[in-house]
Each structure stands twice: as C-alpha cells, then as structure tokens.
Write a protein that holds these residues in place. Structure first.
Motif, PDB file in Angstrom:
ATOM      1  N   GLY A  44       0.783  -1.226   0.000  1.00  0.00           N
ATOM      2  CA  GLY A  44       0.000   0.000   0.000  1.00  0.00           C
ATOM      3  C   GLY A  44       0.816   1.277   0.000  1.00  0.00           C
ATOM      4  O   GLY A  44       0.266   2.373  -0.042  1.00  0.00           O
ATOM      5  N   TYR A  45       2.147   1.166   0.000  1.00  0.00           N
ATOM      6  CA  TYR A  45       3.019   2.339   0.029  1.00  0.00           C
ATOM      7  C   TYR A  45       3.071   2.970  -1.352  1.00  0.00           C
ATOM      8  O   TYR A  45       3.467   2.339  -2.320  1.00  0.00           O
ATOM      9  N   LEU A  46       2.641   4.229  -1.445  1.00  0.00           N
ATOM     10  CA  LEU A  46       2.586   4.913  -2.733  1.00  0.00           C
ATOM     11  C   LEU A  46       3.754   5.870  -2.935  1.00  0.00           C
ATOM     12  O   LEU A  46       3.792   6.594  -3.924  1.00  0.00           O
ATOM     13  N   GLY A  47       4.708   5.873  -2.035  1.00  0.00           N
ATOM     14  CA  GLY A  47       5.826   6.809  -2.108  1.00  0.00           C
ATOM     15  C   GLY A  47       6.737   6.620  -3.301  1.00  0.00           C
ATOM     16  O   GLY A  47       7.463   7.537  -3.672  1.00  0.00           O
ATOM     17  N   ASP A  48       6.707   5.463  -3.923  1.00  0.00           N
ATOM     18  CA  ASP A  48       7.547   5.225  -5.097  1.00  0.00           C
ATOM     19  C   ASP A  48       6.843   5.608  -6.403  1.00  0.00           C
ATOM     20  O   ASP A  48       7.463   5.589  -7.460  1.00  0.00           O
ATOM     21  N   ASN A  49       5.562   5.933  -6.323  1.00  0.00           N
ATOM     22  CA  ASN A  49       4.835   6.378  -7.517  1.00  0.00           C
ATOM     23  C   ASN A  49       5.178   7.834  -7.791  1.00  0.00           C
ATOM     24  O   ASN A  49       5.609   8.571  -6.907  1.00  0.00           O
ATOM     25  N   THR A  50       4.936   8.259  -9.032  1.00  0.00           N
ATOM     26  CA  THR A  50       5.218   9.648  -9.384  1.00  0.00           C
ATOM     27  C   THR A  50       4.152  10.567  -8.789  1.00  0.00           C
ATOM     28  O   THR A  50       3.040  10.135  -8.452  1.00  0.00           O
ATOM     29  N   SER A  51       4.490  11.836  -8.682  1.00  0.00           N
ATOM     30  CA  SER A  51       3.519  12.823  -8.193  1.00  0.00           C
ATOM     31  C   SER A  51       2.308  12.872  -9.109  1.00  0.00           C
ATOM     32  O   SER A  51       1.175  13.043  -8.657  1.00  0.00           O
ATOM     33  N   ARG A  52       2.542  12.724 -10.406  1.00  0.00           N
ATOM     34  CA  ARG A  52       1.431  12.739 -11.363  1.00  0.00           C
ATOM     35  C   ARG A  52       0.480  11.576 -11.098  1.00  0.00           C
ATOM     36  O   ARG A  52      -0.732  11.743 -11.111  1.00  0.00           O
ATOM     37  N   GLU A  53       1.030  10.383 -10.863  1.00  0.00           N
ATOM     38  CA  GLU A  53       0.182   9.219 -10.594  1.00  0.00           C
ATOM     39  C   GLU A  53      -0.616   9.411  -9.311  1.00  0.00           C
ATOM     40  O   GLU A  53      -1.827   9.193  -9.286  1.00  0.00           O
ATOM     41  N   ASN A  54       0.072   9.806  -8.248  1.00  0.00           N
ATOM     42  CA  ASN A  54      -0.610   9.981  -6.969  1.00  0.00           C
ATOM     43  C   ASN A  54      -1.611  11.123  -7.015  1.00  0.00           C
ATOM     44  O   ASN A  54      -2.696  11.033  -6.443  1.00  0.00           O
ATOM     45  N   GLY A  55      -1.273  12.199  -7.711  1.00  0.00           N
ATOM     46  CA  GLY A  55      -2.185  13.325  -7.838  1.00  0.00           C
ATOM     47  C   GLY A  55      -3.423  12.977  -8.630  1.00  0.00           C
ATOM     48  O   GLY A  55      -4.540  13.344  -8.259  1.00  0.00           O
ATOM     49  N   SER A  56      -3.233  12.235  -9.724  1.00  0.00           N
ATOM     50  CA  SER A  56      -4.391  11.847 -10.531  1.00  0.00           C
ATOM     51  C   SER A  56      -5.271  10.873  -9.757  1.00  0.00           C
ATOM     52  O   SER A  56      -6.503  10.945  -9.829  1.00  0.00           O
ATOM     53  N   LEU A  57      -4.654  10.003  -8.995  1.00  0.00           N
ATOM     54  CA  LEU A  57      -5.412   9.048  -8.186  1.00  0.00           C
ATOM     55  C   LEU A  57      -6.214   9.784  -7.111  1.00  0.00           C
ATOM     56  O   LEU A  57      -7.408   9.545  -6.945  1.00  0.00           O
ATOM     57  N   GLY A  58      -5.573  10.704  -6.413  1.00  0.00           N
ATOM     58  CA  GLY A  58      -6.273  11.468  -5.376  1.00  0.00           C
ATOM     59  C   GLY A  58      -7.403  12.306  -5.950  1.00  0.00           C
ATOM     60  O   GLY A  58      -8.496  12.376  -5.375  1.00  0.00           O
ATOM     61  N   GLY A  59      -7.169  12.930  -7.085  1.00  0.00           N
ATOM     62  CA  GLY A  59      -8.210  13.726  -7.727  1.00  0.00           C
ATOM     63  C   GLY A  59      -9.383  12.883  -8.176  1.00  0.00           C
ATOM     64  O   GLY A  59     -10.545  13.275  -8.028  1.00  0.00           O
ATOM     65  N   TYR A  60      -9.095  11.715  -8.708  1.00  0.00           N
ATOM     66  CA  TYR A  60     -10.144  10.827  -9.188  1.00  0.00           C
ATOM     67  C   TYR A  60     -10.971  10.295  -8.019  1.00  0.00           C
ATOM     68  O   TYR A  60     -12.201  10.214  -8.103  1.00  0.00           O
ATOM     69  N   ILE A  61     -10.302   9.942  -6.924  1.00  0.00           N
ATOM     70  CA  ILE A  61     -11.009   9.468  -5.728  1.00  0.00           C
ATOM     71  C   ILE A  61     -11.920  10.569  -5.202  1.00  0.00           C
ATOM     72  O   ILE A  61     -13.081  10.319  -4.854  1.00  0.00           O
TER      73      ILE A  61
END
Length: 79
Positions: A44-61
């Motif tokens: 579940g650690y998302l720290g290795d994902n890019t900011s774009r991936e995490n940002g798009s995921l957070g926005g979509y959620i």
C-alpha cells in the motif's frame, strides 16, 4: 506551539470520522487505481509512484466521493 502543524512530522491529520468506512475507502482506492492504470503495491506504500500518478489518483477518488455524496443527497443512492 510544538506539534501544532503537520509539516515534516509523523502525526497524521486524516483520521476517519467513521472508522468503519476504512474498508470501503480502500476498495475505492484500488478501483480508482485500476481504472487509471496506476499500480498500488501490495504493502500500500505509494511513495515510489510519481507525483502525477498519486495526484491523478487522489483527484479521481475525490471526484468519485463527490459523485457518491451527490447521489445520496438526491436520494439515488447506489450503495
């Protein structure tokens, strides 16, 4: 005041108001990630994902949560 802000600290401010909702939120996160093609590691650690991936995921959620709330408020709950 010591510990009054979260910058650089280990304290988390995103405590759930309804702790029982945790499982549903985790499911929503995995569904959103799958729809966007973002890989979530088993731990579940998302720290290795890019900011774009995490940002798009957070926005979509957030978008999905707003849609769910609007449905509930209008009386068309699909839960």
């Amino acid at each position: 005041m010591a510990g009054s802000n979260n910058r650089g600290g280990s304290r988390r401010s995103n405590n759930l108001i309804v702790p029982q909702a945790n499982q549903a939120l985790q499911q929503l996160k995995f569904e959103a990630a799958q729809e966007l093609g973002v890989t979530i590691p088993q731990d579940g650690y998302l720290g290795d994902n890019t900011s774009r991936e995490n940002g798009s995921l957070g926005g979509y959620i957030t978008k999905r949560l707003v849609q769910l709330a609007e449905q509930q408020l209008s009386g068309r709950s699909n839960l």
